[in-house]
Write a protein that holds these residues in place. Sequence first.
Motif, short mmCIF file in Angstrom:
data_model
loop_
_atom_site.label_atom_id
_atom_site.label_comp_id
_atom_site.label_asym_id
_atom_site.label_seq_id
_atom_site.Cartn_x
_atom_site.Cartn_y
_atom_site.Cartn_z
N VAL A 192 0.85 -1.19 0.00
CA VAL A 192 0.00 0.00 0.00
C VAL A 192 0.89 1.24 0.00
CG1 VAL A 192 -1.71 1.31 1.33
CG2 VAL A 192 -1.83 -1.18 1.27
N VAL A 193 0.55 2.23 -0.83
CA VAL A 193 1.25 3.51 -0.78
C VAL A 193 0.67 4.30 0.38
CG1 VAL A 193 1.76 5.67 -2.00
CG2 VAL A 193 1.62 3.54 -3.27
N GLU A 194 1.51 4.56 1.40
CA GLU A 194 1.03 5.31 2.56
C GLU A 194 1.25 6.81 2.40
OE1 GLU A 194 2.41 3.63 6.24
OE2 GLU A 194 0.69 2.28 6.17
N THR A 195 2.32 7.19 1.70
CA THR A 195 2.59 8.61 1.47
C THR A 195 2.97 8.81 0.01
OG1 THR A 195 3.47 8.78 3.72
CG2 THR A 195 3.96 10.58 2.24
N LEU A 233 5.89 3.23 0.98
CA LEU A 233 4.98 2.09 0.90
C LEU A 233 5.04 1.30 2.20
CD1 LEU A 233 6.20 2.55 -2.16
CD2 LEU A 233 4.77 0.59 -2.59
N ALA A 234 4.00 0.53 2.44
CA ALA A 234 3.97 -0.36 3.59
C ALA A 234 3.51 -1.72 3.12
CB ALA A 234 3.03 0.18 4.66
N LEU A 235 4.01 -2.74 3.79
CA LEU A 235 3.61 -4.11 3.49
C LEU A 235 2.68 -4.58 4.60
CD1 LEU A 235 3.92 -6.64 1.76
CD2 LEU A 235 5.78 -7.32 3.27
N TYR A 236 1.45 -4.94 4.22
CA TYR A 236 0.46 -5.46 5.16
C TYR A 236 0.37 -6.97 4.98
CZ TYR A 236 -1.14 -0.76 6.22
OH TYR A 236 -1.20 0.54 6.63
N ARG A 237 0.35 -7.69 6.09
CA ARG A 237 0.16 -9.14 6.05
C ARG A 237 -1.25 -9.42 6.56
NH1 ARG A 237 3.99 -12.01 4.50
NH2 ARG A 237 3.53 -13.91 5.64
N VAL A 238 -2.07 -9.98 5.68
CA VAL A 238 -3.48 -10.20 5.95
C VAL A 238 -3.77 -11.69 5.85
CG1 VAL A 238 -5.83 -9.65 5.21
CG2 VAL A 238 -4.02 -7.96 4.93
N THR A 239 -4.46 -12.23 6.85
CA THR A 239 -4.88 -13.62 6.79
C THR A 239 -6.40 -13.65 6.65
OG1 THR A 239 -3.03 -14.29 8.18
CG2 THR A 239 -4.83 -15.88 7.94
N VAL A 240 -6.87 -14.38 5.63
CA VAL A 240 -8.31 -14.54 5.40
C VAL A 240 -8.65 -16.03 5.47
CG1 VAL A 240 -8.61 -12.44 4.04
CG2 VAL A 240 -8.03 -14.54 2.89
N ASP A 241 -9.85 -16.32 5.98
CA ASP A 241 -10.28 -17.72 6.07
C ASP A 241 -10.81 -18.20 4.72
OD1 ASP A 241 -12.87 -16.68 5.85
OD2 ASP A 241 -13.29 -16.90 7.98
N GLY A 282 3.43 -4.33 8.37
CA GLY A 282 4.82 -4.70 8.60
C GLY A 282 5.75 -3.58 8.22
N LYS A 283 6.70 -3.91 7.44
CA LYS A 283 7.77 -3.01 7.03
C LYS A 283 7.26 -1.83 6.21
CE LYS A 283 12.11 -3.35 4.53
NZ LYS A 283 12.97 -4.23 3.76
N ARG A 284 7.88 -0.65 6.45
CA ARG A 284 7.64 0.53 5.60
C ARG A 284 8.94 0.82 4.87
NH1 ARG A 284 4.64 5.40 8.46
NH2 ARG A 284 5.13 6.15 6.39
N TYR A 285 8.83 1.27 3.62
CA TYR A 285 10.04 1.49 2.82
C TYR A 285 9.73 2.47 1.70
CZ TYR A 285 7.54 -2.15 0.27
OH TYR A 285 6.58 -2.87 -0.36
#
Length: 145
Positions: free
Chosen positions: A101-104, A114-122, A133-136
């Motif tokens: 995701v672009v955060e800024t 950018l930021a990395l999101y870790r999403v768990t879906v059933d 998670g990490k921003r870069y």
Amino acid sequence: MPRTERDDRDDRRDGDRDRREDERDRRDGDRDRRDDERDRRDGNRDRREDRGRERPRRRPMDARGAAVSALRQVWELTGEEPEGVVSLERGEEGWTVGVEVVETHRVPDTADVLALYRVTVDDEGGLVSYRRGKRYSRGGGGEGG
């Protein structure tokens, strides 16, 4: 014009007919209510009989469906439009999806954060967990995961 005995008889006959129709309507309504009650009871009986049976399993969600669901979840939670999916893994709880995701937004866009999101879906696409998670920097040239 004066009323005659015949007019009175016709009125009584009409009144009797109306009362008979009202009684017939009441009986029909009672019959409908009894039928509805019987249907409801029969439906409950069918459900009780099904309790002991194993229900057919739904097919687990495929990777594409999990990715789409994760993108939607991130968008709804952050309010930011996801850039895309960068990882996808099947686990015990469902699918774990890495979403970028672009955060800024900055000019030039190579300076975006950018930021990395870790999403768990059933297996139905419901959210199990979500974590940023990490921003870069986009132009950092390093690994985003």
